[in-house]
Enzyme design. Structure first.
Site, PDB file in Angstrom:
ATOM      1  N   TRP A  84       0.778  -1.129  -0.022  1.00 17.81           N
ATOM      2  CA  TRP A  84      -0.028   0.197   0.016  1.00 17.81           C
ATOM      3  C   TRP A  84       0.811   1.165  -0.222  1.00 17.81           C
ATOM      4  CZ3 TRP A  84      -3.442   1.611   4.859  1.00 17.81           C
ATOM      5  CH2 TRP A  84      -4.411   2.555   4.369  1.00 17.81           C
ATOM      6  N   HIS A 144      13.378  -3.957   4.286  1.00 13.15           N
ATOM      7  CA  HIS A 144      12.630  -4.443   5.478  1.00 13.15           C
ATOM      8  C   HIS A 144      13.948  -4.616   6.609  1.00 13.15           C
ATOM      9  CE1 HIS A 144       8.849  -5.864   4.365  1.00 13.15           C
ATOM     10  NE2 HIS A 144       9.064  -6.867   3.788  1.00 13.15           N
ATOM     11  N   ARG A 166       2.828  -1.652  11.933  1.00 11.58           N
ATOM     12  CA  ARG A 166       1.289  -2.034  12.047  1.00 11.58           C
ATOM     13  C   ARG A 166       1.005  -2.652  13.508  1.00 11.58           C
ATOM     14  NH1 ARG A 166      -1.685  -6.086   7.737  1.00 11.58           N
ATOM     15  NH2 ARG A 166      -3.843  -5.690   8.102  1.00 11.58           N
ATOM     16  N   TYR A 232       0.050   1.573   9.914  1.00 11.67           N
ATOM     17  CA  TYR A 232      -1.041   1.125   9.136  1.00 11.67           C
ATOM     18  C   TYR A 232      -2.368   1.787   9.550  1.00 11.67           C
ATOM     19  CZ  TYR A 232      -3.809  -2.349   6.329  1.00 11.67           C
ATOM     20  OH  TYR A 232      -4.702  -3.106   5.683  1.00 11.67           O
ATOM     21  N   ARG A 298      -4.813  -9.613   0.804  1.00  7.14           N
ATOM     22  CA  ARG A 298      -5.745 -10.606   1.278  1.00  7.14           C
ATOM     23  C   ARG A 298      -7.021  -9.833   1.824  1.00  7.14           C
ATOM     24  NH1 ARG A 298      -6.682 -13.015   6.254  1.00  7.14           N
ATOM     25  NH2 ARG A 298      -5.398 -11.058   7.440  1.00  7.14           N
ATOM     26  N   GLY A 300      -6.807  -6.723   3.997  1.00  9.52           N
ATOM     27  CA  GLY A 300      -6.703  -5.202   4.217  1.00  9.52           C
ATOM     28  C   GLY A 300      -7.438  -4.448   5.123  1.00  9.52           C
TER      29      GLY A 300
HETATM   30  P1  PAP Z   1       5.169  -7.471   2.384  1.00 11.75           P
HETATM   31  O1  PAP Z   1       5.731  -6.599   3.647  1.00 11.75           O
HETATM   32  O2  PAP Z   1       5.261  -8.735   2.353  1.00 11.75           O
HETATM   33  O3  PAP Z   1       5.528  -6.396   1.193  1.00 11.75           O
HETATM   34  P2  PAP Z   1       2.647  -6.119   2.990  1.00 11.75           P
HETATM   35  O4  PAP Z   1       2.116  -5.487   1.682  1.00 11.75           O
HETATM   36  O5  PAP Z   1       3.310  -5.216   4.073  1.00 11.75           O
HETATM   37  O6  PAP Z   1       3.607  -7.260   2.504  1.00 11.75           O
HETATM   38  O7  PAP Z   1       1.521  -7.051   3.725  1.00 11.75           O
HETATM   39  C1  PAP Z   1       0.215  -7.060   2.985  1.00 11.75           C
HETATM   40  C2  PAP Z   1      -0.934  -6.598   3.982  1.00 11.75           C
HETATM   41  O8  PAP Z   1      -1.350  -5.257   3.233  1.00 11.75           O
HETATM   42  C3  PAP Z   1      -1.845  -7.690   3.814  1.00 11.75           C
HETATM   43  O9  PAP Z   1      -2.651  -7.303   4.855  1.00 11.75           O
HETATM   44  P3  PAP Z   1      -3.690  -8.665   5.292  1.00 11.75           P
HETATM   45  O10 PAP Z   1      -3.130  -9.956   5.315  1.00 11.75           O
HETATM   46  O11 PAP Z   1      -4.073  -8.230   6.788  1.00 11.75           O
HETATM   47  O12 PAP Z   1      -4.722  -8.354   4.483  1.00 11.75           O
HETATM   48  C4  PAP Z   1      -2.714  -6.866   2.484  1.00 11.75           C
HETATM   49  O13 PAP Z   1      -4.186  -7.226   2.228  1.00 11.75           O
HETATM   50  C5  PAP Z   1      -2.456  -5.479   2.859  1.00 11.75           C
HETATM   51  N1  PAP Z   1      -2.676  -4.565   1.821  1.00 11.75           N
HETATM   52  C6  PAP Z   1      -2.277  -4.424   0.607  1.00 11.75           C
HETATM   53  N2  PAP Z   1      -2.676  -3.611  -0.268  1.00 11.75           N
HETATM   54  C7  PAP Z   1      -3.098  -2.881   0.531  1.00 11.75           C
HETATM   55  C8  PAP Z   1      -3.955  -1.392   0.363  1.00 11.75           C
HETATM   56  N3  PAP Z   1      -4.027  -0.967  -0.852  1.00 11.75           N
HETATM   57  N4  PAP Z   1      -4.833  -0.859   1.326  1.00 11.75           N
HETATM   58  C9  PAP Z   1      -4.834  -1.464   2.613  1.00 11.75           C
HETATM   59  N5  PAP Z   1      -4.007  -2.858   3.022  1.00 11.75           N
HETATM   60  C10 PAP Z   1      -3.436  -3.256   2.031  1.00 11.75           C
END
Ligand code: PAP
Length: 335
Positions: A84, A144, A166, A232, A298, A300
């Site tokens: 995001w 990271h 987060r 977040y 997933r 979000g």
């Molecule tokens: P990474 O650190 O491996 O790159 P990262 O993008 O931080 O991963 O994690 C994905 C999380 O951000 C997911 O959360 P969840 O498992 O609780 O659903 C994903 O759904 C969420 N996410 C991805 N894109 C967005 C967005 N545009 N807005 C809000 N949440 C998002």
């Protein structure tokens, strides 16, 4: 590696350990190791836990990466909303080159991870020589890595760091789902109980979680012009305010005022979970590093941990978090 079914196709590159350099294999043989979240094992290198292939990338980028004063580096704890914030940063920083209202915006056809690479994964992993020539200034990169393990030139230069974390409960649930999705079909999936215990012990991707967050939190207080600290949940709660603050920190104070907030609204819409997760590239595409794009989207939401935690789990993690963050002034939002 314990492949669960021998008739499965060859595992993707991120699960392979055989082709690591001899130097890296030698190093791994002496590092503390624990059960892996993604691969079979996770290793403790420079005080944090990470995957074997990443260690090779960390060593290379620490030795070779030369930060520039104009660089912007997004630093996140894994699963804190990296995808995001990569999209938000990319939109903000590239307003001139890629106006947000244009139909062919790169975010519509590329996953944010391919637009904003992780230092320790793509440019430097697998002995690759990075090609930064396609990056216009300011270069937008991500990592990271914990603060102490950043390449020295990042710490010494005027490079700006945007830090995102987060609440630990949602971070854990997201990490558990994500790492199991990467193992699916190649390695047995990990139980929530086992991974929860490891997370509480500090054994998580780039963990201990608390060390990662606290180090950047302290730096953001000491050097507010260098480190911008974000959560977040805060972006979810006040997206416009947070985006505006981010733009101010980056000294690219958009056309926010000019366009009566239309640019801000459009950036937030373009980068929303609903929009990004429904793009063809994020439904059917794959990252250049292997994983499917859809795994980064997933739910979000804030508070999904409530669908998984028992009362005991919640009490245990609260206790650890209280102890670790005591006196820091940092408070997480859970709902
Ligand atoms: P990474 O650190 O491996 O790159 P990262 O993008 O931080 O991963 O994690 C994905 C999380 O951000 C997911 O959360 P969840 O498992 O609780 O659903 C994903 O759904 C969420 N996410 C991805 N894109 C967005 C967005 N545009 N807005 C809000 N949440 C998002």
């Amino acid at each position: 590696m314990t492949i669960s079914q021998t008739s499965q196709p060859l595992p993707p590159k991120y699960l392979q350990e055989d082709d690591l350099s001899e130097e890296c294999k030698k190093l791994l043989s002496i590092l503390p190791k624990e059960k892996g979240w993604i691969e079979s094992y996770i290793y403790n290198y420079q005080g944090f836990w990470t995957s074997p292939r990443v260690i090779q990338g960390v060593i290379a980028c620490q030795q070779q990466f030369q930060a520039q004063d104009s660089d912007i580096i997004l630093v996140t704890t894994p699963k804190s909303g990296t995808t995001w914030l990569k999209s938000l940063l990319f939109s903000l920083v590239n307003q001139m080159k890629h106006p947000i209202f244009k139909q062919n915006h790169p975010l519509l056809v590329q996953n944010p991870h391919d637009l904003v690479p992780f230092l320790e994964r793509r440019p430097y992993v697998d002995g690759q020589v990075p090609n930064f020539s396609s990056f216009t200034s300011p270069r937008l990169l991500s990592t990271h890595l914990p603060y102490a393990s950043l390449p020295k030139s990042v710490q010494d230069s005027r490079t700006k760091l945007v830090y995102l974390c987060r609440n630990p409960s949602d971070t854990f649930i997201s990490m558990w789902h994500f790492s199991n999705s990467l193992r699916l079909g190649y390695l047995d999936t990990n139980s929530i109980e086992e991974m929860f215990d490891l997370f509480c012990k500090g054994v998580s991707l780039h963990g201990p979680f608390w060390n990662h967050v606290l180090d950047y939190w302290k730096e953001s207080i000491k050097k507010p012009h260098k480190v911008h600290f974000l959560m977040y949940e805060e972006i979810k709660e006040q997206p416009k305010i947070q985006l505006k603050r981010l733009a101010e920190f980056l000294e690219c104070p958009i056309s926010i005022e000019e366009e009566n907030g239309e640019v801000v609204d459009e950036i937030l819409r373009m980068c929303s979970f609903e929009n990004l997760s429904n793009l063809e590239v994020n439904i059917n595409g794959k990252l250049s590093t292997g994983p499917e794009n859809k795994l980064f989207f997933r739910k979000g939401e804030v508070g999904d941990w409530k669908n998984y935690f028992t009362i005991e789990m919640s009490e245990k993690l609260n206790h650890v978090v209280e102890q670790k963050f005591q006196g820091s002034g940092l408070k997480f939002l859970y709902t």
